[in-house]
Design a protein around this motif. Sequence first.
Motif, PDB file in Angstrom:
ATOM      1  N   THR A   3       0.758 -18.106   8.027  1.00 41.87           N
ATOM      2  CA  THR A   3       0.546 -16.749   8.550  1.00 41.87           C
ATOM      3  C   THR A   3       1.595 -15.789   7.983  1.00 41.87           C
ATOM      4  OG1 THR A   3      -0.511 -17.574  10.547  1.00 41.87           O
ATOM      5  CG2 THR A   3       0.448 -15.354  10.676  1.00 41.87           C
ATOM      6  N   SER A   4       2.837 -16.241   7.909  1.00 36.75           N
ATOM      7  CA  SER A   4       3.897 -15.385   7.356  1.00 36.75           C
ATOM      8  C   SER A   4       3.571 -14.994   5.921  1.00 36.75           C
ATOM      9  CB  SER A   4       5.237 -16.127   7.390  1.00 36.75           C
ATOM     10  OG  SER A   4       5.532 -16.546   8.702  1.00 36.75           O
ATOM     11  N   LEU A   5       3.121 -15.956   5.128  1.00 38.00           N
ATOM     12  CA  LEU A   5       2.794 -15.670   3.724  1.00 38.00           C
ATOM     13  C   LEU A   5       1.635 -14.673   3.628  1.00 38.00           C
ATOM     14  CD1 LEU A   5       3.072 -16.137   0.698  1.00 38.00           C
ATOM     15  CD2 LEU A   5       1.739 -18.241   0.946  1.00 38.00           C
ATOM     16  N   LEU A   6       0.606 -14.879   4.447  1.00 36.44           N
ATOM     17  CA  LEU A   6      -0.546 -13.959   4.392  1.00 36.44           C
ATOM     18  C   LEU A   6      -0.132 -12.539   4.789  1.00 36.44           C
ATOM     19  CD1 LEU A   6      -3.451 -16.144   5.839  1.00 36.44           C
ATOM     20  CD2 LEU A   6      -2.847 -15.736   3.456  1.00 36.44           C
ATOM     21  N   ARG A   7       0.758 -12.437   5.778  1.00 35.85           N
ATOM     22  CA  ARG A   7       1.215 -11.100   6.205  1.00 35.85           C
ATOM     23  C   ARG A   7       2.024 -10.409   5.103  1.00 35.85           C
ATOM     24  NH1 ARG A   7       0.352  -9.944  11.513  1.00 35.85           N
ATOM     25  NH2 ARG A   7       2.101  -8.509  11.600  1.00 35.85           N
ATOM     26  N   LEU A   8       2.768 -11.189   4.347  1.00 33.49           N
ATOM     27  CA  LEU A   8       3.479 -10.605   3.193  1.00 33.49           C
ATOM     28  C   LEU A   8       2.474 -10.148   2.134  1.00 33.49           C
ATOM     29  CD1 LEU A   8       6.428 -13.115   2.589  1.00 33.49           C
ATOM     30  CD2 LEU A   8       6.630 -10.808   3.477  1.00 33.49           C
ATOM     31  N   LEU A   9       1.473 -11.005   1.854  1.00 32.55           N
ATOM     32  CA  LEU A   9       0.482 -10.664   0.814  1.00 32.55           C
ATOM     33  C   LEU A   9      -0.315  -9.417   1.193  1.00 32.55           C
ATOM     34  CD1 LEU A   9      -0.987 -14.172  -0.138  1.00 32.55           C
ATOM     35  CD2 LEU A   9       0.745 -12.854  -1.374  1.00 32.55           C
ATOM     36  N   ALA A  10      -0.528  -9.236   2.508  1.00 31.71           N
ATOM     37  CA  ALA A  10      -1.293  -8.066   2.969  1.00 31.71           C
ATOM     38  C   ALA A  10      -0.405  -6.822   3.052  1.00 31.71           C
ATOM     39  CB  ALA A  10      -1.913  -8.367   4.331  1.00 31.71           C
ATOM     40  N   GLY A  11       0.873  -6.975   2.772  1.00 35.69           N
ATOM     41  CA  GLY A  11       1.776  -5.822   2.797  1.00 35.69           C
ATOM     42  C   GLY A  11       2.229  -5.439   4.191  1.00 35.69           C
ATOM     43  N   LEU A  12       2.017  -6.318   5.176  1.00 36.37           N
ATOM     44  CA  LEU A  12       2.429  -6.011   6.550  1.00 36.37           C
ATOM     45  C   LEU A  12       3.901  -6.326   6.780  1.00 36.37           C
ATOM     46  CD1 LEU A  12      -0.634  -7.405   8.533  1.00 36.37           C
ATOM     47  CD2 LEU A  12      -0.181  -5.046   7.830  1.00 36.37           C
ATOM     48  N   LYS A  13       4.449  -7.145   5.890  1.00 36.91           N
ATOM     49  CA  LYS A  13       5.877  -7.464   5.971  1.00 36.91           C
ATOM     50  C   LYS A  13       6.443  -7.380   4.567  1.00 36.91           C
ATOM     51  CE  LYS A  13       6.021 -10.379   9.989  1.00 36.91           C
ATOM     52  NZ  LYS A  13       6.355  -9.256  10.845  1.00 36.91           N
ATOM     53  N   THR A  14       7.735  -7.140   4.498  1.00 31.45           N
ATOM     54  CA  THR A  14       8.385  -7.007   3.195  1.00 31.45           C
ATOM     55  C   THR A  14       9.189  -8.266   2.924  1.00 31.45           C
ATOM     56  OG1 THR A  14       8.580  -4.693   3.732  1.00 31.45           O
ATOM     57  CG2 THR A  14       9.837  -5.454   1.837  1.00 31.45           C
ATOM     58  N   PRO A  15       9.034  -8.849   1.733  1.00 32.86           N
ATOM     59  CA  PRO A  15       9.806 -10.067   1.447  1.00 32.86           C
ATOM     60  C   PRO A  15      11.309  -9.792   1.407  1.00 32.86           C
ATOM     61  CG  PRO A  15       8.501  -9.395  -0.482  1.00 32.86           C
ATOM     62  CD  PRO A  15       8.128  -8.487   0.647  1.00 32.86           C
ATOM     63  N   SER A  16      12.105 -10.802   1.765  1.00 26.11           N
ATOM     64  CA  SER A  16      13.562 -10.690   1.666  1.00 26.11           C
ATOM     65  C   SER A  16      13.984 -10.754   0.204  1.00 26.11           C
ATOM     66  CB  SER A  16      14.241 -11.837   2.428  1.00 26.11           C
ATOM     67  OG  SER A  16      13.667 -11.988   3.706  1.00 26.11           O
ATOM     68  N   ALA A  17      13.199 -11.500  -0.592  1.00 30.20           N
ATOM     69  CA  ALA A  17      13.443 -11.563  -2.045  1.00 30.20           C
ATOM     70  C   ALA A  17      12.126 -11.953  -2.687  1.00 30.20           C
ATOM     71  CB  ALA A  17      14.512 -12.593  -2.362  1.00 30.20           C
ATOM     72  N   GLY A  18      12.016 -11.700  -3.982  1.00 33.06           N
ATOM     73  CA  GLY A  18      10.785 -12.020  -4.703  1.00 33.06           C
ATOM     74  C   GLY A  18       9.856 -10.830  -4.744  1.00 33.06           C
ATOM     75  N   ARG A  19       8.669 -11.044  -5.313  1.00 29.65           N
ATOM     76  CA  ARG A  19       7.818  -9.909  -5.636  1.00 29.65           C
ATOM     77  C   ARG A  19       6.354 -10.287  -5.447  1.00 29.65           C
ATOM     78  NH1 ARG A  19       7.000  -6.185 -10.461  1.00 29.65           N
ATOM     79  NH2 ARG A  19       5.944  -7.813 -11.625  1.00 29.65           N
ATOM     80  N   ILE A  20       5.581  -9.320  -4.965  1.00 26.59           N
ATOM     81  CA  ILE A  20       4.118  -9.492  -4.888  1.00 26.59           C
ATOM     82  C   ILE A  20       3.506  -8.416  -5.754  1.00 26.59           C
ATOM     83  CG2 ILE A  20       2.094  -9.413  -3.373  1.00 26.59           C
ATOM     84  CD1 ILE A  20       4.071 -10.136  -1.069  1.00 26.59           C
ATOM     85  N   THR A  21       2.550  -8.799  -6.590  1.00 30.69           N
ATOM     86  CA  THR A  21       1.887  -7.796  -7.429  1.00 30.69           C
ATOM     87  C   THR A  21       0.378  -7.814  -7.204  1.00 30.69           C
ATOM     88  OG1 THR A  21       1.494  -9.221  -9.339  1.00 30.69           O
ATOM     89  CG2 THR A  21       3.626  -8.091  -9.259  1.00 30.69           C
ATOM     90  N   LEU A  22      -0.208  -6.633  -7.415  1.00 24.49           N
ATOM     91  CA  LEU A  22      -1.670  -6.463  -7.436  1.00 24.49           C
ATOM     92  C   LEU A  22      -2.004  -5.950  -8.823  1.00 24.49           C
ATOM     93  CD1 LEU A  22      -2.574  -4.535  -4.166  1.00 24.49           C
ATOM     94  CD2 LEU A  22      -3.401  -6.792  -4.852  1.00 24.49           C
ATOM     95  N   ASP A  23      -2.750  -6.706  -9.575  1.00 30.57           N
ATOM     96  CA  ASP A  23      -3.025  -6.365 -10.978  1.00 30.57           C
ATOM     97  C   ASP A  23      -1.748  -5.949 -11.709  1.00 30.57           C
ATOM     98  OD1 ASP A  23      -5.665  -6.931 -10.611  1.00 30.57           O
ATOM     99  OD2 ASP A  23      -6.271  -4.852 -10.301  1.00 30.57           O
ATOM    100  N   GLY A  24      -0.695  -6.675 -11.465  1.00 31.17           N
ATOM    101  CA  GLY A  24       0.546  -6.448 -12.196  1.00 31.17           C
ATOM    102  C   GLY A  24       1.477  -5.400 -11.588  1.00 31.17           C
ATOM    103  N   ARG A  25       1.010  -4.711 -10.541  1.00 30.71           N
ATOM    104  CA  ARG A  25       1.830  -3.653  -9.949  1.00 30.71           C
ATOM    105  C   ARG A  25       2.482  -4.155  -8.657  1.00 30.71           C
ATOM    106  NH1 ARG A  25      -0.610   2.075  -8.090  1.00 30.71           N
ATOM    107  NH2 ARG A  25       1.392   2.802  -7.309  1.00 30.71           N
ATOM    108  N   ASP A  26       3.765  -3.881  -8.510  1.00 34.47           N
ATOM    109  CA  ASP A  26       4.493  -4.308  -7.318  1.00 34.47           C
ATOM    110  C   ASP A  26       3.888  -3.643  -6.075  1.00 34.47           C
ATOM    111  OD1 ASP A  26       6.500  -4.588  -5.251  1.00 34.47           O
ATOM    112  OD2 ASP A  26       7.878  -5.152  -6.863  1.00 34.47           O
ATOM    113  N   ILE A  27       3.512  -4.412  -5.055  1.00 33.80           N
ATOM    114  CA  ILE A  27       2.858  -3.775  -3.900  1.00 33.80           C
ATOM    115  C   ILE A  27       3.792  -2.862  -3.129  1.00 33.80           C
ATOM    116  CG2 ILE A  27       1.019  -5.480  -3.543  1.00 33.80           C
ATOM    117  CD1 ILE A  27       2.442  -6.291  -0.965  1.00 33.80           C
ATOM    118  N   GLY A  28       5.086  -3.045  -3.299  1.00 35.00           N
ATOM    119  CA  GLY A  28       6.048  -2.129  -2.673  1.00 35.00           C
ATOM    120  C   GLY A  28       5.880  -0.700  -3.171  1.00 35.00           C
ATOM    121  N   THR A  29       5.279  -0.521  -4.359  1.00 36.34           N
ATOM    122  CA  THR A  29       5.112   0.820  -4.930  1.00 36.34           C
ATOM    123  C   THR A  29       3.705   1.370  -4.697  1.00 36.34           C
ATOM    124  OG1 THR A  29       4.298   0.091  -7.089  1.00 36.34           O
ATOM    125  CG2 THR A  29       6.694   0.156  -6.803  1.00 36.34           C
TER     126      THR A  29
END
Length: 253
Positions: free
Chosen positions: A42-68
Amino acid sequence: MSITADNLVWKIGKRTVLDGVSLQAEPGRMLGLLGPNGSGKTSLLRLLAGLKTPSAGRITLDGRDIGTVGRRSLARRVAFVEQHATTNANLRVIDVVKLGRFPHRSMFSGWSAADDTAVEEALARAGMVEKRHDLWQSLSGGEKQRIHIARALAQSPQELILDEPTNHLDVQHQIGLLRLVASLPVTSVIALHDLNHAAMFCDHLIVLDHGRVAAAGTPEAVLTEELLRDVFHVSARVERSTHHGRPHIHYLA
Ligand SMILES: Nc1ncnc2c1ncn2[C@@H]1O[C@H](COP(=O)(O)OP(=O)(O)O)[C@@H](O)[C@H]1O
Ligand SMILES: [Mg+2]
């Protein structure tokens, strides 16, 4: 790649819940997320959905950081069916599905023809057109889950994230729901408990154990007798099914 995660770490207080998790969800495919209770699904899915921010590391959507990407644009693209999704009991089915259009609407525009089309298509995909005027509370468990999926589809997502959507459904409705998800023209990441169902429907699997990736790959590569013993602590025999070639687990008493 549609969604990728690169070396994700998620900490809460002093506790490291996810530790160095990487994954790739291929466009249009179904990625199954497995792991014992408390392993971090559940924690991983919430990070992937952008509901939580990772403490380290990066999630991308088509190469773009979801934080942006921005919360609203993210909600137009990634839909999340949460494990204990709840809905106001007094609504009609169609109004629940309409809620999915929220990220697409602006303060200035009214309800549009495009919104209607998206809602109609979502109801049709979920096989719930006939129930559109029923009250939410009158639906069965399986129908409620289909409407949660319809609401997510009304968002017109490219990625659909589902957290154990088959929980509490009988076996017929579990299979029906997985068949529905597998048929959708989206990239899906789905946490599942039933390993044989994961083997039947998912293109790829990733297994978490204590917040780390214990195995990743095709169902054949991942679901081995060793993994069942070491991660899930069960004795089992794994056979290759004769009719679909996928692994099939026989649990030993
Ligand atoms: N908000 C939180 N606060 C404290 N601990 C949490 C929180 N979210 C998750 N955890 C802990 O992280 C671990 C992983 O939980 P979770 O992601 O829900 O696992 P799963 O979905 O695989 O059962 C669990 O031990 C859980 O107690
Ligand atoms: Mg969970």
